[in-house]
Motif scaffolding. Structure first.
Motif, short mmCIF file in Angstrom:
data_model
loop_
_atom_site.label_atom_id
_atom_site.label_comp_id
_atom_site.label_asym_id
_atom_site.label_seq_id
_atom_site.Cartn_x
_atom_site.Cartn_y
_atom_site.Cartn_z
N ALA A 248 -30.32 -41.43 4.58
CA ALA A 248 -31.61 -41.40 5.42
C ALA A 248 -31.32 -42.06 6.81
CB ALA A 248 -32.65 -42.04 4.50
N VAL A 249 -30.38 -42.90 6.62
CA VAL A 249 -30.21 -43.96 7.87
C VAL A 249 -29.32 -42.98 8.87
CG1 VAL A 249 -28.95 -45.93 8.75
CG2 VAL A 249 -30.25 -46.17 6.70
N THR A 250 -28.39 -42.33 8.40
CA THR A 250 -27.55 -41.38 8.97
C THR A 250 -28.27 -40.33 9.77
OG1 THR A 250 -25.62 -41.72 7.48
CG2 THR A 250 -25.63 -39.84 9.21
N ALA A 251 -29.33 -39.81 9.00
CA ALA A 251 -30.21 -38.73 9.73
C ALA A 251 -31.02 -39.21 10.75
CB ALA A 251 -30.93 -38.04 8.44
N ILE A 252 -31.29 -40.26 10.57
CA ILE A 252 -32.40 -40.98 11.79
C ILE A 252 -31.57 -41.46 12.89
CG2 ILE A 252 -33.69 -42.84 12.40
CD1 ILE A 252 -34.59 -42.81 9.46
N LEU A 253 -30.28 -41.78 12.69
CA LEU A 253 -29.49 -42.24 13.67
C LEU A 253 -29.07 -40.96 14.45
CD1 LEU A 253 -26.97 -44.81 12.35
CD2 LEU A 253 -29.01 -45.43 14.09
N ALA A 254 -28.59 -39.81 13.59
CA ALA A 254 -27.95 -38.66 14.29
C ALA A 254 -29.09 -37.82 15.09
CB ALA A 254 -27.79 -37.72 13.03
N TRP A 255 -30.62 -37.89 14.35
CA TRP A 255 -31.54 -37.46 15.46
C TRP A 255 -31.67 -38.26 16.83
CZ3 TRP A 255 -36.74 -39.70 15.19
CH2 TRP A 255 -38.02 -38.61 15.91
N LEU A 256 -31.58 -39.50 16.63
CA LEU A 256 -31.96 -40.43 17.83
C LEU A 256 -30.72 -40.38 18.70
CD1 LEU A 256 -33.42 -43.66 16.23
CD2 LEU A 256 -34.69 -41.79 17.43
N LEU A 257 -29.53 -40.20 18.17
CA LEU A 257 -28.23 -40.47 19.06
C LEU A 257 -27.54 -39.20 19.53
CD1 LEU A 257 -26.93 -43.74 17.23
CD2 LEU A 257 -28.32 -43.50 19.38
N ILE A 258 -27.47 -38.14 18.80
CA ILE A 258 -26.80 -37.15 19.02
C ILE A 258 -27.46 -35.70 18.76
CG2 ILE A 258 -24.51 -38.36 18.39
CD1 ILE A 258 -24.42 -36.70 15.78
N ASP A 259 -28.67 -35.94 18.80
CA ASP A 259 -29.74 -34.95 18.96
C ASP A 259 -29.64 -33.86 17.77
OD1 ASP A 259 -32.06 -33.55 19.95
OD2 ASP A 259 -30.66 -32.10 21.31
N GLN A 260 -28.94 -34.37 16.66
CA GLN A 260 -28.94 -33.35 15.22
C GLN A 260 -30.55 -33.25 14.86
OE1 GLN A 260 -25.63 -34.27 12.84
NE2 GLN A 260 -24.38 -33.29 14.10
N PRO A 261 -30.96 -32.30 14.40
CA PRO A 261 -32.33 -32.04 14.02
C PRO A 261 -32.42 -32.46 12.58
CG PRO A 261 -31.30 -29.80 14.03
CD PRO A 261 -30.17 -30.97 14.57
N LEU A 262 -33.92 -32.85 12.64
CA LEU A 262 -34.34 -33.41 11.29
C LEU A 262 -35.36 -32.16 10.70
CD1 LEU A 262 -34.99 -37.01 10.99
CD2 LEU A 262 -33.58 -35.66 9.57
N ARG A 263 -34.93 -31.24 10.05
CA ARG A 263 -35.96 -30.39 9.33
C ARG A 263 -36.64 -30.71 8.09
NH1 ARG A 263 -34.34 -24.91 10.26
NH2 ARG A 263 -34.42 -24.54 8.03
N LEU A 264 -37.50 -30.22 7.78
CA LEU A 264 -38.49 -30.73 6.79
C LEU A 264 -37.58 -30.64 5.23
CD1 LEU A 264 -41.26 -31.44 5.68
CD2 LEU A 264 -41.98 -29.17 5.42
N PRO A 265 -37.06 -29.75 4.77
CA PRO A 265 -36.15 -29.73 3.58
C PRO A 265 -35.35 -30.53 3.69
CG PRO A 265 -36.53 -27.44 4.42
CD PRO A 265 -36.86 -28.21 5.54
N THR A 266 -34.66 -31.09 4.96
CA THR A 266 -33.66 -32.03 4.74
C THR A 266 -34.36 -33.35 4.49
OG1 THR A 266 -32.25 -30.82 6.49
CG2 THR A 266 -31.78 -33.19 6.17
#
Length: 299
Positions: A248-266
């Protein structure tokens, strides 16, 4: 009191530090081949960690214990990060790699009997829920190959088996010495692989250098010193459960810092994984706690 507070703070700090490694890895692999990133990380971190351990008068393992520490280091460092960095080059997202690594407590639990630890039914239930969360988030990803997912599994096994191996055969080794040896023994292996592959080019020197500074100082040094210190103080199952929080922390950091999307199933998979963490976090009590027995240090 201060020691208790420090150890309580160590858990969320470790999760953030560990999660940031996935972001730095993606940036580094985007600037140079994965084996090149791996080698430079290990070479620089190995020198710094060995120097730190010497200056801190760390107690060095010898004989059979030293050999066990080196084997654990190759598994936890070379196998884990070699596989994960190559998976990043196969376009596996940081969140998915963190989610697969989040199965670390499950693999450790499967081996718990080898290191004298007890896993309760409630914890097994939590591990199962966490595994479902991982699967849901992984299957939501459509832009990586089966090879990338296989590499994630190899990296997971390297970390989990290495953790259990260290806890079983070298549980009392000074964490400063074991951390330094883990990285130092991996550097020449990574260097040999770079030489054989011929992948020495760097495409973006600035991003390459920036990611390596973070990986060396924060991930290779701070995070692993903290990990080995916790393994020395707590049982491997308790430490391993922290990996359920890193996706969860990685997904948030990736979304904020390197623009990797957060999709609903993820996001749903991350949420289910965190529910698994809650169940898996319970410490055995009663007869189960009595059943736990200390593991003698290898000589």
């Amino acid at each position: 009191m201060q020691s208790r507070f420090a150890m309580a703070a160590a858990q969320p700090l470790f999760v953030v530090l560990w999660s940031s490694a996935f972001i730095a890895g993606v940036i580094g692999v985007g600037a140079a081949p994965p084996l090149m990133v791996l080698f430079v990380r290990f070479a620089v971190a190995g020198v710094l960690l060995m120097t730190y351990a010497v200056l801190a008068h760390a107690t060095w393992p010898r004989g059979r214990t030293l050999r066990h520490v080196l084997v654990a280091g190759l598994l936890m460092q070379m196998v884990q990060f070699g596989a994960f960095y190559t998976a990043m080059a196969e376009h596996v997202s940081a969140a998915v790699i963190a989610l697969v690594q989040g199965l670390n407590p499950v693999v450790i639990a499967l081996c718990a009997g080898l290191i004298g630890e007890v896993v309760t039914l409630r914890q097994w239930f939590g591990f199962g829920i966490g595994g479902i969360g991982v699967a849901l988030a992984v299957f939501d990803q459509s832009h990586f190959s089966a090879t990338g997912l296989l590499l994630c599994v190899v990296g997971l096994l390297g970390l989990s088996i290495g953790t259990v191996y260290q806890k079983r055969f070298a549980p009392a080794v000074d964490p400063r010495a074991s951390t330094a040896l883990h990285v130092a023994v991996s550097a020449p292996i990574a260097g040999a692989l770079v030489w054989v592959s011929g992948q020495t080019q760097v495409w973006d020197a600035g991003r390459f250098a920036g990611s390596l500074v973070w990986m060396v100082l924060v991930n290779s040094m701070a995070a692993f010193l903290l990990l080995n210190a916790m393994l020395r103080r707590w049982d491997a199952t308790r430490v391993g459960k922290l990996f359920f929080a890193t996706p969860a922390v990685t997904a948030i950091l990736a979304w904020l810092l390197i623009d990797q999307p957060l999709r609903l199933p993820t996001v749903a998979g991350l949420g289910i994984g965190l529910v698994g963490l809650v169940f898996a976090a319970r410490t055995p009590t009663g007869s189960a706690a009595v059943a736990r027995r200390p593991v003698p240090a290898a000589r």
